[in-house]
Scaffold this active site. Structure first.
Site, PDB file in Angstrom:
ATOM      1  N   LYS A 119     -41.493 -38.138  47.741  1.00 27.35           N
ATOM      2  CA  LYS A 119     -42.228 -38.836  48.807  1.00 27.35           C
ATOM      3  C   LYS A 119     -42.909 -39.906  48.416  1.00 27.35           C
ATOM      4  CE  LYS A 119     -44.734 -36.702  51.989  1.00 27.35           C
ATOM      5  NZ  LYS A 119     -45.473 -35.413  52.473  1.00 27.35           N
ATOM      6  N   ALA A 121     -42.585 -41.175  44.973  1.00 25.12           N
ATOM      7  CA  ALA A 121     -41.918 -42.043  44.021  1.00 25.12           C
ATOM      8  C   ALA A 121     -40.523 -41.754  43.734  1.00 25.12           C
ATOM      9  CB  ALA A 121     -42.619 -41.898  42.547  1.00 25.12           C
ATOM     10  N   VAL A 123     -37.843 -41.601  40.771  1.00 23.91           N
ATOM     11  CA  VAL A 123     -37.733 -41.487  39.100  1.00 23.91           C
ATOM     12  C   VAL A 123     -36.391 -42.146  38.722  1.00 23.91           C
ATOM     13  CG1 VAL A 123     -38.147 -40.114  36.920  1.00 23.91           C
ATOM     14  CG2 VAL A 123     -39.385 -39.730  38.957  1.00 23.91           C
ATOM     15  N   GLU A 204     -41.621 -41.225  28.332  1.00 18.85           N
ATOM     16  CA  GLU A 204     -40.698 -40.671  27.583  1.00 18.85           C
ATOM     17  C   GLU A 204     -39.724 -39.827  28.466  1.00 18.85           C
ATOM     18  OE1 GLU A 204     -40.437 -36.510  24.444  1.00 18.85           O
ATOM     19  OE2 GLU A 204     -42.371 -37.461  25.154  1.00 18.85           O
ATOM     20  N   ASP A 248     -51.860 -29.761  40.297  1.00 17.59           N
ATOM     21  CA  ASP A 248     -50.425 -29.659  41.177  1.00 17.59           C
ATOM     22  C   ASP A 248     -49.620 -28.836  39.994  1.00 17.59           C
ATOM     23  OD1 ASP A 248     -48.525 -29.248  43.194  1.00 17.59           O
ATOM     24  OD2 ASP A 248     -48.140 -31.371  43.005  1.00 17.59           O
ATOM     25  N   ASP A 265     -46.243 -35.028  36.289  1.00 21.81           N
ATOM     26  CA  ASP A 265     -46.689 -35.295  37.589  1.00 21.81           C
ATOM     27  C   ASP A 265     -48.273 -35.081  37.480  1.00 21.81           C
ATOM     28  OD1 ASP A 265     -46.847 -36.083  39.841  1.00 21.81           O
ATOM     29  OD2 ASP A 265     -45.400 -34.307  41.059  1.00 21.81           O
TER      30      ASP A 265
HETATM   31  N1  LIG Z   1     -40.389 -38.034  31.917  1.00 23.81           N
HETATM   32  C1  LIG Z   1     -39.449 -37.489  32.645  1.00 23.81           C
HETATM   33  N2  LIG Z   1     -38.146 -37.322  32.204  1.00 23.81           N
HETATM   34  C2  LIG Z   1     -37.004 -36.826  33.036  1.00 23.81           C
HETATM   35  N3  LIG Z   1     -37.103 -36.646  34.357  1.00 23.81           N
HETATM   36  C3  LIG Z   1     -38.267 -36.814  34.892  1.00 23.81           C
HETATM   37  C4  LIG Z   1     -39.607 -37.238  34.307  1.00 23.81           C
HETATM   38  N4  LIG Z   1     -40.458 -37.260  35.255  1.00 23.81           N
HETATM   39  C5  LIG Z   1     -40.174 -36.758  36.151  1.00 23.81           C
HETATM   40  N5  LIG Z   1     -38.832 -36.723  36.261  1.00 23.81           N
HETATM   41  C6  LIG Z   1     -37.773 -35.913  37.462  1.00 23.81           C
HETATM   42  O1  LIG Z   1     -38.453 -36.535  38.603  1.00 23.81           O
HETATM   43  C7  LIG Z   1     -38.820 -35.613  39.650  1.00 23.81           C
HETATM   44  C8  LIG Z   1     -40.108 -36.115  40.249  1.00 23.81           C
HETATM   45  O2  LIG Z   1     -40.943 -36.477  39.353  1.00 23.81           O
HETATM   46  P1  LIG Z   1     -42.691 -36.202  39.555  1.00 23.81           P
HETATM   47  O3  LIG Z   1     -43.544 -36.769  38.495  1.00 23.81           O
HETATM   48  O4  LIG Z   1     -42.732 -34.738  39.811  1.00 23.81           O
HETATM   49  O5  LIG Z   1     -42.674 -37.054  40.760  1.00 23.81           O
HETATM   50  P2  LIG Z   1     -43.179 -36.602  42.313  1.00 23.81           P
HETATM   51  O6  LIG Z   1     -44.662 -36.919  42.324  1.00 23.81           O
HETATM   52  O7  LIG Z   1     -42.359 -37.262  43.375  1.00 23.81           O
HETATM   53  O8  LIG Z   1     -43.283 -34.927  42.532  1.00 23.81           O
HETATM   54  C9  LIG Z   1     -39.105 -34.422  38.404  1.00 23.81           C
HETATM   55  O9  LIG Z   1     -38.862 -33.313  39.345  1.00 23.81           O
HETATM   56  C10 LIG Z   1     -38.027 -34.449  37.549  1.00 23.81           C
HETATM   57  O10 LIG Z   1     -36.750 -34.195  37.924  1.00 23.81           O
HETATM   58 MG   LIG Z   2     -43.797 -33.473  41.224  1.00 22.05          MG
END
Ligand SMILES: Nc1ncnc2c1ncn2[C@@H]1O[C@H](COP(=O)(O)OP(=O)(O)O)[C@@H](O)[C@H]1O
Ligand SMILES: [Mg+2]
Length: 323
Positions: A119, A121, A123, A204, A248, A265
Site C-alpha cells: 500500500k 511502497a 520494492v 541490501e 510492526d 520494514d
Molecule cells: N531487502 C529486501 N530484499 C528482498 N526483498 C525485500 C527486501 N525488503 C523488502 N522486500 C520484499 O518486499 C516486501 C515489502 O517490503 P516491506 O518493507 O515489508 O514494505 P511494506 O511497507 O510494503 O510492508 C517484503 O515482504 C519482501 O517480500
Molecule cells: Mg511489510
C-alpha cells in the site's frame, strides 16, 4: 520551484557538459539511433496525463539517460502488472529524478524486476556497483490523500499541502533508513541500508537472482526454538540497547534468508521515549509468542516480556563504523 533548485542546477551543469562534449565529438550513429528509439516511448507518454512532463526537453534527456536502466520495469518484461498504470503511479517525475540521482551516484545501475507491491511502497530488485540491491520506492500520493486533496486544493488556506505530503513521505523514508542504520550498529539482522534519496530507499537485497527470500510466514522452520530465541534476542537488543521498538514485528516483516531470520520494514519503529513505545513493545512480543506457539512451542507472554526487558545482554556491543 525553489525546492528543486538543486535539481535544476544539476541538470544545467549536465547540459553544459554535454554541449562541450558534443563540440568535441559528434554523437555516433548508434547514439542517435538509441535516442530515436527511446523517444518513441517518451512520445507515447505525451498523451498520458501526469507523465507529459517527460516530453519536456530537459526531462526527456534525463529520462533517456536512465531509460535503459529502467527497462526491467517499463512494462515489456515478464511482469504484466508493471503496466502503464503502475508505471504512472510509481514513477512520477520526482521519483524518476531520485532514481536519476541514485543512478548517477552508482548506487543503482539498473532496476531489474519488481519484488513486491504494498500500500505504501513498491520494492524492486536492482543492480548497483556492488551487486544486487533492493530498492523500496514509496508512493508519494495515495488514493486516500488524492481524495482529500480535491477538497483542499484551491483553498488558499491549504497552499502547499501536496508538497507537505511529499515532505512527510520523504521524512518517513529517511526514518526507515536511520532506523535500519541504528539496528545494524547493534549487530542486528536487518538488510544493510545503502542509500536514500527522497522517497527511494536502497538496501541490501535478500534473495537470489530470480526471487527474494521468503517471509517467515511462508516457511516451516526446522528448529522453531532456535528461531524463537534469536527473535527474542532481536527484540531485547532493540529495546535495551538501541532503545527502540520495531512496532510492526510479525512473520510478514521477517524474511527467511540464509537459514536465519532477517527483520525488515522498520519505518514505523520508534524510540523508547515515544508515548506508545511500551504498547508497541507488548504488541511485538505478543506476535512473536503467537508465532512460537503456532510452531509447537509453549511460551507465555509474561515470560517472553520478562526476557525482553531483563535478558542479560552484556555481551552485545556497538559495532564500530568501518570507515
Ligand atoms: N531487502 C529486501 N530484499 C528482498 N526483498 C525485500 C527486501 N525488503 C523488502 N522486500 C520484499 O518486499 C516486501 C515489502 O517490503 P516491506 O518493507 O515489508 O514494505 P511494506 O511497507 O510494503 O510492508 C517484503 O515482504 C519482501 O517480500
Ligand atoms: Mg511489510
Amino acid at each position: 520551484m525553489g525546492r528543486h533548485d538543486d535539481w535544476d542546477e544539476e541538470l544545467s551543469k549536465d547540459t553544459k557538459q554535454r554541449r562541450n562534449n558534443r563540440r568535441r565529438r559528434k554523437i555516433s550513429a548508434d547514439q542517435e539511433y538509441m535516442n530515436n528509439e527511446s523517444s518513441e516511448f517518451i512520445k507515447s507518454l505525451d498523451s498520458s496525463k501526469g507523465t507529459g512532463w517527460m516530453a519536456e526537453k530537459k526531462y526527456k534527456r534525463m529520462f533517456t539517460e536512465i531509460e535503459e536502466g529502467l527497462s526491467g520495469v517499463l512494462g515489456d518484461g515478464p511482469f504484466e502488472w508493471v503496466d502503464r498504470r503502475v508505471f504512472d503511479a510509481v514513477f512520477d517525475r520526482l521519483t524518476l529524478m531520485s532514481l536519476y540521482k541514485l543512478m548517477k551516484s552508482g548506487l543503482i545501475d539498473t532496476l531489474d524486476f519488481p519484488i513486491a507491491r504494498g500500500k505504501e511502497a513498491h520494492v524492486f530488485h536492482g543492480t548497483g556497483e556492488t551487486g544486487p540491491v533492493a530498492v523500496k520506492i514509496f508512493h508519494t500520493s495515495n488514493a486516500v490523500f488524492k481524495n482529500l486533496v480535491q477538497y483542499i486544493e484551491g483553498d488558499p488556506r491549504f497552499g502547499g499541502l501536496k508538497r507537505r505530503h511529499r515532505d512527510l513521505v520523504d521524512i518517513w523514508v529517511r526514518k526507515e533508513f536511520r532506523n535500519l542504520s541504528r539496528l545494524e550498529k547493534w549487530g542486528l539482522a536487518v538488510p544493510k541500508p545503502l542509500g536514500v534519496h527522497k522517497n527511494v530507499l536502497v538496501m541490501e537485497y535478500l534473495g537470489n537472482s530470480t526471487a527474494p527470500s521468503p517471509r517467515l510466514r511462508d516457511v516451516k522452520v526446522i528448529d522453531p526454538a532456535a528461531v524463537y530465541e534469536e527473535l527474542l534476542e532481536f527484540l531485547a537488543v532493540t529495546w535495551q540497547k538501541a532503545n527502540m521498538v520495531h512496532g510492526d514485528f510479525s512473520p510478514y516483516n521477517i524474511m527467511w534468508h540464509g537459514d536465519r531470520p532477517v527483520v525488515i520494514d522498520v519505518g514505523q519503529a520508534v524510540v523508547q521515549s515515544h508515548p506508545k513505545s511500551q504498547e508497541f513493545l507488548v504488541r511485538d512480543v505478543t506476535r512473536l509468542v503467537e508465532w512460537a506457539n503456532k510452531n509447537g512451542l509453549e511460551i507465555e507472554l509474561a515470560e517472553a516480556m520478562y526476557d525482553v526487558l531483563e535478558m542479560d545482554l552484556s555481551h552485545i556491543d556497538l559495532i564500530d563504523e568501518e570507515e
